[in-house]
Design an enzyme around this catalytic site. Structure first.
Site, PDB file in Angstrom:
ATOM      1  N   HIS B  86      18.227   1.970 -57.621  1.00 50.59           N
ATOM      2  CA  HIS B  86      18.178   2.172 -56.171  1.00 50.59           C
ATOM      3  C   HIS B  86      19.582   2.369 -55.576  1.00 50.59           C
ATOM      4  O   HIS B  86      19.715   2.720 -54.410  1.00 50.59           O
ATOM      5  CB  HIS B  86      17.373   1.071 -55.464  1.00 50.59           C
ATOM      6  CG  HIS B  86      18.111  -0.201 -55.196  1.00 50.59           C
ATOM      7  ND1 HIS B  86      17.951  -1.329 -55.966  1.00 50.59           N
ATOM      8  CD2 HIS B  86      18.994  -0.544 -54.235  1.00 50.59           C
ATOM      9  CE1 HIS B  86      18.706  -2.299 -55.486  1.00 50.59           C
ATOM     10  NE2 HIS B  86      19.364  -1.857 -54.440  1.00 50.59           N
ATOM     11  N   ASP B 117      14.489  -0.610 -62.196  1.00 48.15           N
ATOM     12  CA  ASP B 117      15.595  -0.516 -61.249  1.00 48.15           C
ATOM     13  C   ASP B 117      16.956  -0.576 -61.947  1.00 48.15           C
ATOM     14  O   ASP B 117      17.861  -1.274 -61.501  1.00 48.15           O
ATOM     15  CB  ASP B 117      15.493  -1.616 -60.179  1.00 48.15           C
ATOM     16  CG  ASP B 117      16.395  -1.333 -58.976  1.00 48.15           C
ATOM     17  OD1 ASP B 117      16.876  -0.184 -58.851  1.00 48.15           O
ATOM     18  OD2 ASP B 117      16.623  -2.262 -58.182  1.00 48.15           O
ATOM     19  N   SER B 199      24.133  -4.865 -54.897  1.00 46.40           N
ATOM     20  CA  SER B 199      23.148  -4.281 -55.810  1.00 46.40           C
ATOM     21  C   SER B 199      23.814  -3.555 -56.958  1.00 46.40           C
ATOM     22  O   SER B 199      24.720  -2.751 -56.750  1.00 46.40           O
ATOM     23  CB  SER B 199      22.260  -3.297 -55.056  1.00 46.40           C
ATOM     24  OG  SER B 199      21.315  -3.983 -54.303  1.00 46.40           O
TER      25      SER B 199
END
Lengths: 343, 626
Positions: B86, B117, B199
């Site tokens: 992502h 992911d 992230s």
């Protein structure tokens, strides 16, 4: 102080390798404490609505399955289940509650010979600002079945009276609470266990509340030593405040306020589920400006389904002044969307 | 810093006990405090040293133009780095990466795993990048101290990563997918602060070993900021996928062809597809599933967790109990999605990329902030010298890396085959249309001796004491295989095809990734997989990094039938044709290998009725065919 000394000796004996050779690999010092504390926390599953979660936490305080939690909407609903550390699931019975402690005592409906790990409720740790603590709870419902509950580390920032609430609901505890420096009070954490690093009970994790002055989310726990006397009373069968087993104690705005402030009068709530029909609208009032009309049936307030006059009054009680609410109403067999600013 | 606060009481304890000990030594309390202070300082220094060691491996991942971004971690000196899907999904095929040396490097997408992911990128321009050391996420326990490094809110203009400290709040956690991807299974829950921009960044244990990729948090009513509950993809899962990601594909996760539920504390099989390997190994509804992928199970959630960490097509060991007792089997997982293109992320999971006047609380640099240096908007999005490192193709994130890795294993094989063919020609041989192998095999304590023949039209097995078998090349039928040496003939036919040394014979020759070859002789039998599609027949060729010759092949005979699982050992390249001295056939019912010894080989010439025999090991008897 003497017991503190022995506790220190024991913890040193357990973890002496760390102290002996600081340059060595750093090891997990909390594992035994965490494992035992995780076992006394139960996961609660009940009924929620809107921003009220359908899950929570509780702390076992007796071998026979008594546990404490926050006296919130989960306790007030007839449907509530508890899942203990090994995945066993029980329905529960409310034994007693105390409004001024925001506390409920419940019991697992188990067989007489079933036993459970529990925390010694009568031996609270006396913790003060600066104390390192661990918070155990079913936060965010991350753990299910026999999975261990979450643990978060933090420090007690201070002990102070708390003026806070959620929507129009006011926090009823007047005695000081522990404010924590970690984000402990999230969905499902209410009723979890706060311990010191030796696993002794320090407090009961509170709700998700906003401070009345700053509007900040508050992470707090009710000191266990304040709960100790009332737990004793509740265990002895004294229901400090009788539990109400319907949703009638939901915070609601009054019918009078609905008329005076919102300019809306609903059908009188005679039946237990009187539909939320608008009976009268005062022109120029917030209700009038929003476009309500006589005969409208209010079906939804934001994402909440409104099934009755009570539902609507309870829903409105969760908003703060100035917030906008979107209503869905049924009018002449079609659906209308209306928007109202809370007066 | 929370770490200091957290330990303060622990240190206080040590301080007090040292005080007691020191008193017995007739020293003073002041020196005891000094003892404690030393411990605190030692611990602090240790932490500082650890962070200094790991910080250079942390990557600030930015789209060209420098708007927004996330984090990553370098895993090898040649620049491979792991991030979140992502994070990279909005960055295009080329991105800019900042390291804590203050430099910005170009990077190219390599492979993506939308379900898990995870994305693999490659930083360019150096072959001596600092890289992290993986730990073992299986041994991570609740309460372990951890360090999360990354790029929250794009704070550091010189790309020095932000460090947040916390503990492990839970292990083996499950976080629901968005649709069917971005699913976090068997992940690590931490209470270290994780914010937008973190992230894709690494989670380290307190000793500096890489144990996870921070990718998501429980965001609710408090907005997209730290909530005390964040989740890291385990390094075990990432490492299972790294070589798959190097294949340049849109990598998928595996699924089983059976379902389970939890009943009375046991994991019970609910449904089993009757076309599945599990069914053929005897699994039936009502059987108890005991373990999967080496993990003992206590609930259906345990199963869902562990199942989610395996790539598609992985062969996984499992144990189940039925009326006959405990059965230990292996099954090859199916694919969850069969991606043709990278899936679109749901709105709320896309990295935030605000216009420049956006809320400064979000992960967007201010106007006057020198973020993204070397990445100003005039610069071309794809650097010219690296443009060749990206190739578009259906089903791939970057087909360039597939070609690279396919060649990595096929080129040495092809060169070795060409060299062998040249040698054979110099000895007067001219072709390879048919082989006859004199073989001996020990199966169930009985010795069998006979012949294996393989030619373009079919393969045959004739062992004294066993029924003769013939497998035609153009109509593979599993029932033509001998039950004792199942799959051998089809495997040999594929082997001969591959040894014709012409990739154009196949519709696909493609690097797939790496896995553990089962049955495993030890825990380290990692092999690389090259998929070869030959008409309807799909073969998985296994290579290790030591030799150009394959160590085995698994061949799909037909849907709903067991695959043939052939192993090669002790390659002998001294003869006319390179051949293994031993050929293994896996018995899938017992997960054991029946080994066949190759005593001699005879190569038939197309234009020469006279056979040409080559003796092997000099002492073996040679049968001369007329």
């Amino acid at each position: 102080m003497k017991s503190m000394f022995w506790h220190i000796c024991i913890s040193l004996a357990l973890h002496s390798s760390v102290g002996a050779c600081p340059a060595a690999e750093i090891r997990n010092e909390f594992d035994p404490v965490i494992r035992s504390s995780q076992q006394v926390v139960v996961k609660l599953f009940g009924a929620g609505a809107g921003t009220l979660d359908s899950y929570g936490s509780g702390v076992l305080i007796s071998e026979s399955g008594h546990f404490v939690t926050v006296w919130n909407h989960l306790v007030n609903n007839s449907y509530l289940n508890a899942v203990v550390f090994d995945g066993r699931r029980f329905s529960v019975k409310v034994m007693g509650t105390s409004l001024q402690h925001d506390l409920a005592l419940l019991k697992l409906e188990c067989e007489d010979d079933e036993t459970f790990p529990f925390v010694d409720w009568n031996q609270p740790a006396s913790a003060a600002a600066g104390e390192s603590v661990l918070a155990f709870s079913n936060v965010y419902h991350v753990a299910t079945g026999n999975e261990p509950v979450s643990v978060i580390h933090g420090v007690i920032a201070c002990e102070t009276p708390l003026v806070a609430g959620f929507g129009r609901w006011e926090f009823p505890v007047k005695s000081p609470v522990y404010i924590l420096d970690a984000v402990t009070n999230n969905s499902g954490a209410a009723g979890g266990l706060l311990t010191d690093l030796a696993g002794r009970p320090v407090g009961l994790l509170g709700r998700e509340l906003r401070h009345r002055e700053t509007d900040m989310w508050v992470n707090y726990a009710i000191p266990w030593r304040h709960l100790q006397p009332v737990i004793g009373e509740l265990l002895n069968g004294r229901r400090v405040m009788p539990a109400i087993d319907t949703a009638d104690d939901r915070q609601m705005i009054s019918g009078r306020r609905l008329t005076a402030d919102f300019g809306l009068t609903l059908l009188p709530s005679i039946l237990t589920k009187t539909p939320a029909y608008v009976d009268r609208v005062i022109p120029g009032s917030p209700g009038g400006k929003a476009g309500f009309a006589r005969g409208d049936l209010i079906l939804m307030a934001d994402d909440r389904v409104i099934q009755s006059v009570e539902d609507l009054r309870a829903a409105l009680a969760t908003y703060r002044k100035g917030q906008s609410v979107s209503f869905t109403v049924s009018r002449n067999q079609s659906l209308e969307g209306l928007s109202l600013k809370i007066p | 810093m929370p770490g200091l606060r957290f330990h303060h009481l622990t240190f206080l304890k040590y301080g007090l006990i040292l005080f007691v000990l020191c008193q017995t030594d007739n020293t003073t309390g002041i020196s005891a405090v000094a003892c404690a202070a030393d411990t605190v300082r030692d611990r602090e220094q240790q932490r500082i040293d650890t962070i200094a060691r790991i910080a250079p491996t942390v990557v600030c991942v930015m789209p060209p133009g420098g708007q927004g971004g996330g984090s990553g971690v370098l895993i090898s000196a040649d620049g491979y780095a792991i991030s979140n899907y992502h994070v990279t999904s909005g960055s295009g095929n080329f991105m800019k990466c900042g390291l804590n040396d203050g430099q910005v490097y170009d990077a190219v997408i390599v492979g993506i795993d939308p379900t898990g992911d995870v994305a693999l990128i490659k930083l360019l321009g150096r072959d001596d990048f600092p890289f992290c050391t993986p730990g073992d996420s299986e041994t991570v326990r609740t309460g372990d101290e951890v360090l999360a490094l990354g790029n929250p809110f794009l704070l550091a203009s010189d790309f020095t990563p932000t460090v947040t400290y916390g503990i492990v709040s839970g292990v083996r956690r499950y976080q629901y997918p968005a649709g069917t991807f971005l699913e976090y299974t068997d992940c690590i829950q931490i209470d270290a602060s994780i914010n937008p921009g973190n992230s894709g960044g690494p989670l380290f244990d307190i000793n500096g070993r890489w144990i996870g990729i921070n990718g998501r948090a429980s965001f609710e009513k408090r907005g997209r900021i730290n909530t005390g509950a964040a989740y890291a993809i385990s390094v075990r899962q990432v490492l299972l996928f790294v070589d798959h990601l190097k294949s340049g594909r849109i990598v998928d996760h595996g699924r089983t062809n059976f379902t389970v539920g939890t009943y009375d504390g046991a994991v019970e099989v609910q449904q089993v597809s009757n076309l599945s390997e599990a069914w053929r190994r005897g699994m039936r509804p009502g059987d108890e599933l005991l373990s999967f992928g080496g993990r003992a199970l206590t609930s259906a959630n345990d199963f869902k967790n562990i199942m989610g960490i395996f790539p598609e097509q992985t062969r996984v060991p499992l144990e189940f109990r039925n009326a006959d007792g405990v059965q230990k089997i292996t099954v090859r997982m199916s694919s969850l999605h069969d991606f043709e293109a990278a899936p679109q992320l749901p709105e709320e999971r896309r990295p935030q990329r605000q216009p420049k006047d956006a809320d400064p609380d979000h992960d967007t640099p201010d106007d006057d902030d020198p973020h993204g240096q070397g990445a100003d908007e005039d610069e071309p999005q794809v650097p010219a010298q690296y443009a060749h490192l990206f190739e578009e193709k259906k089903g791939f994130a970057n087909a360039y890396f597939n070609r690279l890795n396919t060649d990595r294993f096929m080129k040495p094989l092809e060169e070795s085959l060409a060299a062998a063919a040249a040698t054979a020609e110099s000895k007067g041989a001219t072709g390879d249309t048919g082989w006859t192998l004199r073989v001996s095999a020990a199966i169930d304590a009985a010795e069998y001796v006979g012949e294996l023949t393989v030619g373009p039209k079919g393969a045959g097995l004739d062992l004294a004491g066993l029924a003769a078998q013939l497998q035609p090349a153009d109509n593979i039928d599993p029932t033509n295989e001998s039950p004792q040496l199942y799959g051998l003939l089809t495997g040999l036919l594929q082997w001969q095809r591959l040894f014709r040394n012409d990739r154009r014979l196949f519709s696909e020759v493609s690097y797939f990734g790496a896995e553990q070859l089962l049955p495993a002789e030890d825990d380290r039998t990692k092999v690389h997989v090259v998929i070869v599609q030959d008409g309807p027949t799909i073969s998985r060729w296994y290579f290790d990094e030591q030799s150009p010759w394959p160590v085995g092949v698994d061949v799909v005979l037909s849907a709903g039938a067991d695959e043939g699982r052939i192993r090669f050992a002790d390659w002998n390249t001294s003869g006319e044709l390179p051949l293994p001295d031993r050929i293994g056939v896996v018995d899938s019912n017992s997960e054991t290998i029946n080994w066949i010894k190759v005593d001699s080989i005879e190569v038939k010439r197309p234009n020469n009725n006279k056979s040409n025999n080559t003796a092997r090991n000099n002492s073996r008897a040679i049968k001369v065919n007329s």
